[in-house]
Design a protein around this motif. Structure first.
Motif, short mmCIF file in Angstrom:
data_model
loop_
_atom_site.label_atom_id
_atom_site.label_comp_id
_atom_site.label_asym_id
_atom_site.label_seq_id
_atom_site.Cartn_x
_atom_site.Cartn_y
_atom_site.Cartn_z
N TYR A 29 0.80 -1.22 0.00
CA TYR A 29 0.00 0.00 0.00
C TYR A 29 0.83 1.28 0.00
CZ TYR A 29 1.14 0.38 4.92
OH TYR A 29 1.82 0.50 6.10
N ASN A 30 2.08 1.22 0.44
CA ASN A 30 2.86 2.45 0.60
C ASN A 30 4.03 2.48 -0.39
OD1 ASN A 30 4.24 4.70 1.37
ND2 ASN A 30 4.24 4.22 3.55
N ILE A 31 3.83 3.14 -1.52
CA ILE A 31 4.85 3.19 -2.57
C ILE A 31 6.05 4.03 -2.15
CG2 ILE A 31 5.26 3.83 -4.99
CD1 ILE A 31 2.33 3.29 -5.52
N LEU A 32 5.95 4.77 -1.07
CA LEU A 32 7.09 5.57 -0.61
C LEU A 32 8.16 4.76 0.11
CD1 LEU A 32 5.44 8.91 0.56
CD2 LEU A 32 6.82 8.50 -1.48
N THR A 33 7.86 3.50 0.45
CA THR A 33 8.92 2.68 1.05
C THR A 33 9.99 2.45 -0.02
OG1 THR A 33 7.85 0.59 0.50
CG2 THR A 33 7.36 1.54 2.67
N ASN A 34 11.24 2.35 0.39
CA ASN A 34 12.34 2.26 -0.56
C ASN A 34 12.19 1.12 -1.56
OD1 ASN A 34 13.40 4.46 0.71
ND2 ASN A 34 15.16 3.40 1.57
N ASN A 35 11.86 -0.08 -1.07
CA ASN A 35 11.79 -1.22 -2.00
C ASN A 35 10.61 -1.08 -2.96
OD1 ASN A 35 9.98 -1.69 0.12
ND2 ASN A 35 10.21 -3.90 0.00
N SER A 75 16.09 4.26 -8.31
CA SER A 75 15.20 5.31 -7.84
C SER A 75 15.71 5.93 -6.54
CB SER A 75 13.79 4.78 -7.63
OG SER A 75 13.68 4.09 -6.41
N ALA A 76 15.29 7.16 -6.34
CA ALA A 76 15.58 7.90 -5.10
C ALA A 76 14.45 8.90 -4.91
CB ALA A 76 16.93 8.61 -5.20
N ALA A 77 14.33 9.37 -3.67
CA ALA A 77 13.27 10.34 -3.35
C ALA A 77 13.71 11.24 -2.21
CB ALA A 77 11.98 9.62 -2.97
N TYR A 78 13.25 12.47 -2.25
CA TYR A 78 13.49 13.40 -1.14
C TYR A 78 12.65 13.03 0.07
CZ TYR A 78 15.96 16.47 -4.40
OH TYR A 78 16.85 16.99 -5.30
N ILE A 79 11.44 12.55 -0.18
CA ILE A 79 10.52 12.19 0.90
C ILE A 79 10.44 10.66 0.96
CG2 ILE A 79 8.15 12.35 1.78
CD1 ILE A 79 9.58 15.05 1.70
N THR A 129 2.99 16.96 2.16
CA THR A 129 1.53 17.05 2.18
C THR A 129 0.92 16.82 0.79
OG1 THR A 129 1.48 19.45 1.79
CG2 THR A 129 1.59 18.68 4.10
N ILE A 130 1.74 16.91 -0.27
CA ILE A 130 1.19 16.70 -1.61
C ILE A 130 1.90 15.60 -2.39
CG2 ILE A 130 0.32 19.06 -1.80
CD1 ILE A 130 2.73 19.62 -3.68
N ILE A 131 2.88 14.95 -1.78
CA ILE A 131 3.63 13.92 -2.51
C ILE A 131 2.68 12.81 -2.96
CG2 ILE A 131 4.34 12.60 -0.47
CD1 ILE A 131 7.09 12.34 -2.02
N ASN A 132 2.87 12.39 -4.21
CA ASN A 132 2.03 11.34 -4.78
C ASN A 132 2.85 10.59 -5.81
OD1 ASN A 132 0.17 9.68 -5.94
ND2 ASN A 132 -1.19 11.30 -6.66
#
Length: 184
Positions: A29-35, A75-79, A129-132
């Motif tokens: 459910y959480n695409i923001l996790t690194n894997n 991939s990498a992300a700030y958040i 607050t707006i990351i998607n």
């Protein structure tokens, strides 16, 4: 179960009242996790190239094939899912790796960069607050032939965003196929 059979969301998990969709929603459910962000980045690149019909192989020496080119997606992300109040520093792994041969069940003797092209996917949004992750406009894609990485960063194991920007310009999702097609 044949490992090459694609699952569908409505399939039942035998012996339960649940479906594969329930499993996917529970575990992914959480695409923001690194894997998962990394796998989602691979999906974005595959979808841009029209290759989502290819099965993803977890431990392959590269992530995708487009025409005759092997593609590695990073991939990498700030958040992050574990956001700590300040954006993460951006870097990508580019180290040499030994290739695993599934037929012989052995690793290659030499480590190298096994893909022909690298696609570095940056989830660039810095506002939690707006990351998607599902919004492709919140991503930047840097596409670099491996020969350029080998010439510019022959022994480096990681690549900072600043160093990456010296060898590539960011492109939009819709331009991925055009840029990679130029290398094919």
């Amino acid at each position: 179960m044949n490992p090459n059979i694609r699952l569908s969301q409505g399939e039942k998990v035998l012996g339960t009242e649940y479906t594969i969709l329930d499993f996917w929603q529970w575990g992914f459910y959480n695409i923001l996790t690194n894997n998962l962000r990394g796998i989602f980045a691979e999906f974005l690149v595959a979808s841009a190239l029209g290759t989502v019909n290819q099965s993803r192989i977890e431990w392959e020496a590269y992530d995708l094939i487009y025409k005759d080119k092997k593609i590695e997606v990073k991939s990498a992300a700030y958040i992050q899912a574990w956001y700590s109040g300040k954006p993460s520093k951006i870097s990508f792994s580019i180290g040499h790796k030994k290739e695993f041969d599934y037929e012989t069940n052995k690793y290659s003797p030499d480590a190298k960069r096994n893909a022909d092209i690298y696609v570095f996917c940056l989830m660039k949004e810095k506002d939690p607050t707006i990351i998607n992750p599902q919004d492709t406009s919140q991503w930047e894609f840097y596409i670099v032939p491996t020969t350029k990485l080998n010439d510019t960063f022959p022994q480096q194991k990681t690549l900072t965003l600043r160093s990456l920007q010296k060898v590539a310009e960011p492109v939009l999702y819709l331009d991925i196929i055009k840029v990679i097609g130029g290398f094919c």
